[in-house]
Design an enzyme around this catalytic site. Sequence first.
Site, mmCIF file in Angstrom:
data_model
loop_
_atom_site.group_PDB
_atom_site.id
_atom_site.type_symbol
_atom_site.label_atom_id
_atom_site.label_comp_id
_atom_site.label_asym_id
_atom_site.label_seq_id
_atom_site.Cartn_x
_atom_site.Cartn_y
_atom_site.Cartn_z
ATOM 1 N N ASP A 1 -9.060 3.688 -2.134
ATOM 2 C CA ASP A 1 -10.034 4.089 -1.114
ATOM 3 C C ASP A 1 -11.322 4.644 -1.702
ATOM 4 O O ASP A 1 -11.538 5.859 -1.758
ATOM 5 C CB ASP A 1 -9.394 5.118 -0.176
ATOM 6 C CG ASP A 1 -8.189 4.534 0.546
ATOM 7 O OD1 ASP A 1 -8.083 3.290 0.619
ATOM 8 O OD2 ASP A 1 -7.349 5.318 1.028
ATOM 9 N N GLU B 1 2.555 5.025 -3.934
ATOM 10 C CA GLU B 1 2.492 5.984 -5.068
ATOM 11 C C GLU B 1 3.808 6.723 -5.262
ATOM 12 O O GLU B 1 4.112 7.035 -6.423
ATOM 13 C CB GLU B 1 1.336 6.972 -4.820
ATOM 14 C CG GLU B 1 -0.042 6.349 -4.935
ATOM 15 C CD GLU B 1 -0.390 5.381 -3.813
ATOM 16 O OE1 GLU B 1 0.112 5.571 -2.699
ATOM 17 O OE2 GLU B 1 -1.125 4.435 -4.075
ATOM 18 N N ASP C 1 0.858 -1.187 0.000
ATOM 19 C CA ASP C 1 0.000 0.000 0.000
ATOM 20 C C ASP C 1 0.898 1.242 0.000
ATOM 21 O O ASP C 1 2.122 1.133 0.144
ATOM 22 C CB ASP C 1 -0.851 -0.063 1.285
ATOM 23 C CG ASP C 1 -1.878 1.044 1.396
ATOM 24 O OD1 ASP C 1 -2.267 1.621 0.373
ATOM 25 O OD2 ASP C 1 -2.310 1.313 2.547
#
Length: 818
Positions: free
Chosen positions: A505, A432, A429
């Site tokens: 999300d 990015e 996770d």
Amino acid sequence: MAESEKKEEIASEVLTEETLDNIQHVNNPVLDVPAIEKKYLGKPTSYVKSNNAFIFSDGKASVEVKVFADEIIRVRLAPQSSFLDDFSYALKKDLDLHPTSFSLEETDDAYLVKTAVVVCRIQKADFLVVFENVEGKVFNADHKPLHWEENVDFGGYYVYCTKKATADEAFFGLGDKSSNLNLRGRRFSNWNSDTYGFGFNQDPLYKTIPFYIGVTGGDAYGIFFDNTFKTFFDFAAEKNDRTSYWSEGGEMQYYYIHGPQMMDVVKRYHDLTGTHYMPPLWAIGYHQCRWSYYPEANVRDVADQFRKRQIPCDAIYLDIDYMDGYRCFTWNKRYFPDPKKMIADLAANGFKTVVMIDPGIKVDEDYWVFKEGKENRYFCRRGDDYFMEGYVWPGRCQFPDYTNPKVREWWGTLYRGLVEDGVAGVWNDMNEPAVFGRGTFPGDVRHYYEGFRGSHRKAHNIYGMQMVRSTYDGLKKLQRNKRPFTITRAAYAGTQRYSSVWTGDNIATWEHLRIGILQLQRLSVSGLSFCGTDIGGFTGEPDGELYTRWMQFGVFSPFMRVHSAGDTRDREPWSFGPEWEAICKKFIELRYKLLPYIYTAFWRQHKYCEPILRPIALLEQEKASNLQREEEFAFGHNILVSPVLNPGQQSKIVYLPEGDWYYYFDHTIYHGGQELQIDTPLDKMPIFVRAGSVIPEYPVMQYTGEKHIDALRLNIYFGEGRQDSDLYIDHGDTFAYEQSVYNEKHFIVEGKKDCLTVMQNQEGLYNERFDTYKIYFIGLPFNVNKIDVDGVSISVLRDEDNMPYFSVEKEFRKLTIA
Ligand code: MIG
């Protein structure tokens, strides 16, 4: 004033004057310093050939046209005639592409690079590049010559390509964008971003897949703009007659991929960027996730509930709270005093444990991961050599530079402890990369970039991909060649070689359920077939109906996982009361029945590059109206679904492609090529099976591999004419399939008014563990008098529900029923 001080004063004055002089020189035309403005290619005046490529020049700038395959041609631009290093993270390593033949022809007005399928025309008058088929039909043409603008702040160029957009042209692809399926009329940017609670049309999102498909006049082609900097795409938004794409750096470098079928474009894009390996079978079962299940008693309780309620489930996830102060590769011993024991108990109960790992490593001299990373200089540094530091969950953190193979190797080994504890899968996770506050790294952060070097401007969009690559490689080694299971939030083109993905999300709203079906179809045609949404919505509260409808869509999501944020109410299938639980259970059971079919779809993806979710546009691109359809899609080759996307919806209009289709729940036959009104009671959804198909079915199990199957059920749906189906079976957990240890079966079903034949052939070295098929026929339009299997007649049997079936040796070659 001391002598030395005087000198200094003079020096600085002189310096100032000189500097001023220099500034004047910039604007002095005599010195030939070009003004900063957009520059366009002039006319091509010469060319040279090198290997599969031709390099055209206008005297200053060069354009390379390289033939990769009959249908794949790459165009590159070098504004000053020196091309950048020819390196790409997107391309698979063992590219196995060759044109059958190609040539260059020069005419009065153009250079023609020709393959057996495509003509790339470079116009002499204006350097416009046009792609046509050999019959001369234009598929894609430049609107302007390639252009660029010098980037004085960072070096290099902003690079641009502007194509013509025809009036009817539709655009697909581009990864996880939350917009309508047809991208026309919109502009997008690619800059991997942590976008909690994103909305419809919000952009950019988590992933960068700079690949799109254009469909015009019923024909399709693709463009893959392999550039990792921040890229932009404008699909006839600014001007209705053009589509353009550009980047803030790197090279203008794109692949033209010929169709004419959209399916072929998508397959060829996979030829460049690879496919997902066969996932372990358990990874395509139902998964239960939550931020977070802890302490141990909570995890055990959730698992026990599944078994008690007889709701199938294969995996349970541990989000960040299992760690000690969010330190990756550690356990919070207060919550999980004996992780190994817990994981073993869960495994004995049929649950795999998947854990979260983030890239941020806590700055803590007493923490071995930080110490190792620091000693070996594995963490990213700023332009001026400071460490890249930022706050994430653990507090102040540093971040590994995954673009360095040594760092990836190290990171892979860090999973040793977790693997020894029994962890079966890893969830990456925040890659990015996400940093609290400013969002991500500043642009000056330096990366190794496989030795080609780059700032974060260049490496940002591939950071997450390289992280999960390292996770994948590490797990593969540690698990002794068992298939890893990985999931990542950030991705760049080609990430499918290392991981599955989820859409981040999302929100518990009906609109987001709809966004989810758009995103998964789009990801699937963009190479990332192994994708899923947070079923139920990550943030916000779904009611029972939304949760249940989302679960229904989840059955037909390649990755099926319920997940939710920590501040929401419980989200287990039973959390909304018995009425909803019963429906969810029924649908999760359906997922388990379909597992052999889904596994086969994964194989078709892996081996034949066929996307798992297929929009109607991909199935029937010739009909213009199909280019706007978004809600129905094929799931594998033979099943078509249309999830219910509204509360209280009693029925919905569903378009069925040409051919006959069986409604899954009662076997009513519908003729396709039209829209139909289908009832949608809460416990059903529009699911259709293509007439003539063979759908393998497992008995319901509480987890994959729970029961031994001694007779595999095949449901054969009668259809007139010929229809092909496949069935793929293997060991389920190793890479032996790479050595042909699998069994791939082909069924050819041919239906006539009074008879049906089923032929079977197979390839591969795997011997399945069942001996017979239990064959059920659906929709036979005649009474059965005779059934013959390879020359021997057999009789009808009745199962426990008194349904007629036939027991047939698995090796049968031809079965006739009349
Ligand atoms: O800042 O690990 O998208 O799935 O539960 C939030 C906690 C970090 C974001 C992920 C979400 C996950 C959450 N993570």
